[in-house]
Write an enzyme that holds these catalytic residues in place. Structure first.
Site, short mmCIF file in Angstrom:
data_model
loop_
_atom_site.label_atom_id
_atom_site.label_comp_id
_atom_site.label_asym_id
_atom_site.label_seq_id
_atom_site.Cartn_x
_atom_site.Cartn_y
_atom_site.Cartn_z
N ASP A 98 56.07 18.03 41.46
CA ASP A 98 55.49 17.12 40.47
C ASP A 98 54.68 16.03 41.19
OD1 ASP A 98 55.02 15.19 38.47
OD2 ASP A 98 56.86 15.73 37.43
N GLU B 236 63.58 27.31 50.24
CA GLU B 236 62.52 27.01 49.28
C GLU B 236 63.04 25.99 48.28
OE1 GLU B 236 59.53 28.89 45.91
OE2 GLU B 236 60.64 30.26 47.21
N THR C 102 50.23 33.08 41.40
CA THR C 102 50.92 33.24 40.13
C THR C 102 49.97 32.98 38.97
OG1 THR C 102 51.61 30.93 39.97
CG2 THR C 102 53.03 32.43 41.23
N ASP D 229 48.23 21.39 43.62
CA ASP D 229 46.91 21.49 43.01
C ASP D 229 46.43 20.11 42.54
OD1 ASP D 229 48.64 21.13 40.89
OD2 ASP D 229 47.67 22.59 39.58
N ASN E 1 70.59 19.39 43.49
CA ASN E 1 69.63 18.43 44.00
C ASN E 1 69.21 18.81 45.41
OD1 ASN E 1 68.99 15.95 45.62
ND2 ASN E 1 69.16 14.98 43.62
#
Length: 267
Positions: free
Chosen positions: A172, A95, A245, A208, A149
């Site tokens: 992001d 992940e 969440t 999203d 990283n």
């Protein structure tokens, strides 16, 4: 860090252990795209994230057992021995940008037969995950943590054809056009992920941001080793059910649509 919802951040951006950092402060040193020819460029981010006393105590007690620091320039040719690290031979999911780890822990507990490696650059997020793990009544937790990283981890610590799944949740979106090159899921990064997946292994991305969803879809579809799949109609080797969440709930209430995208490595 990747938040599980609309609070975005770059997943697993560069962290150099030798960088001087002020008290209670973590410095995220971005790496420019030209550094290795294909890495997404990132900005330098400074984040206040001092650990609480309880988090520090848990970190000191559990990190040596469950976590490692990935150096900015990890030695090549020495991938992780996941069998030794987890103490068993099991499928491995990576992940990228685990954030505070709420989804990481929930999904790992739902799949005890799978080993999960959570990659995150911010120590506070990893400390939150360690605290949550510490509360789980389990003799063998199937989660390990890497601070560093994500591209360094994929290149230097993960062997080719070794992962049954890669998860990238809410990276992001870098919405401004001039910043699109900073997005994590670029063709070269997706190609690197595809190289690390086993045949039939799954890439699961969620966002999203509509524009980033289109970008991710185009990049994933263009990678010749991956094929788009629908988990509603095809059985996959890992769960693709994400817990909702609080960040995602806020996004939904604000009218944002969350897009989940799935590919598997061609057989």
């Amino acid at each position: 860090m990747v938040h599980h919802g609309p609070m975005h951040a770059q997943p697993g951006v560069g962290l150099r252990p030798d960088t001087p950092v002020g008290p209670g402060q973590e410095l995220d040193q971005g790496r420019e795209a030209g550094a290795k020819g294909h890495l997404p460029s990132t900005t330098v981010r400074s984040r206040r994230s001092a650990l609480s006393k309880a988090q520090r105590q848990t970190w000191e007690r559990r990190w040596p057992e469950l976590g490692i620091q990935a150096p900015a320039e990890s030695p090549r040719g020495k991938p992780l021995d996941t069998r030794a690290w987890f103490g068993r031979d099991a499928p491995v999911v990576l992940e990228i940008g685990s954030g505070s780890g709420s989804s990481t822990l929930a999904m790992a507990l739902s799949e005890p037969h799978i080993d999960v490696i959570a990659v995150e650059v911010y120590r506070r997020g990893l400390a939150q995950l360690l605290c949550a793990i510490d509360k789980v009544d389990s003799d063998r937790i199937n989660i390990r943590l890497i601070r560093g990283n994500a591209v360094d981890v994929l290149e230097s610590l993960i062997a080719p054809d070794s992962l049954c799944g890669v998860r990238v949740f809410f990276p992001d979106p870098w919405p401004k056009t001039r910043h699109h090159k900073r997005r994590f899921l670029q063709p070269a990064t997706v190609a690197l992920i595809a190289d690390r997946l086993v045949l039939g292994g799954v890439l699961h991305a969620a966002t999203d941001h509509p524009g980033y969803a289109e970008h991710i879809a185009a990049v994933g579809d263009a990678e010749p080793r991956l094929i788009r799949v629908d988990p509603q109609t095809e059985q996959l080797p890992i769960s693709v059910v994400r817990p909702t969440t609080k960040y995602e709930t806020k996004a939904q209430h604000a009218g944002s649509v969350v897009t989940d995208l799935f590919w598997k490595k061609r057989q």
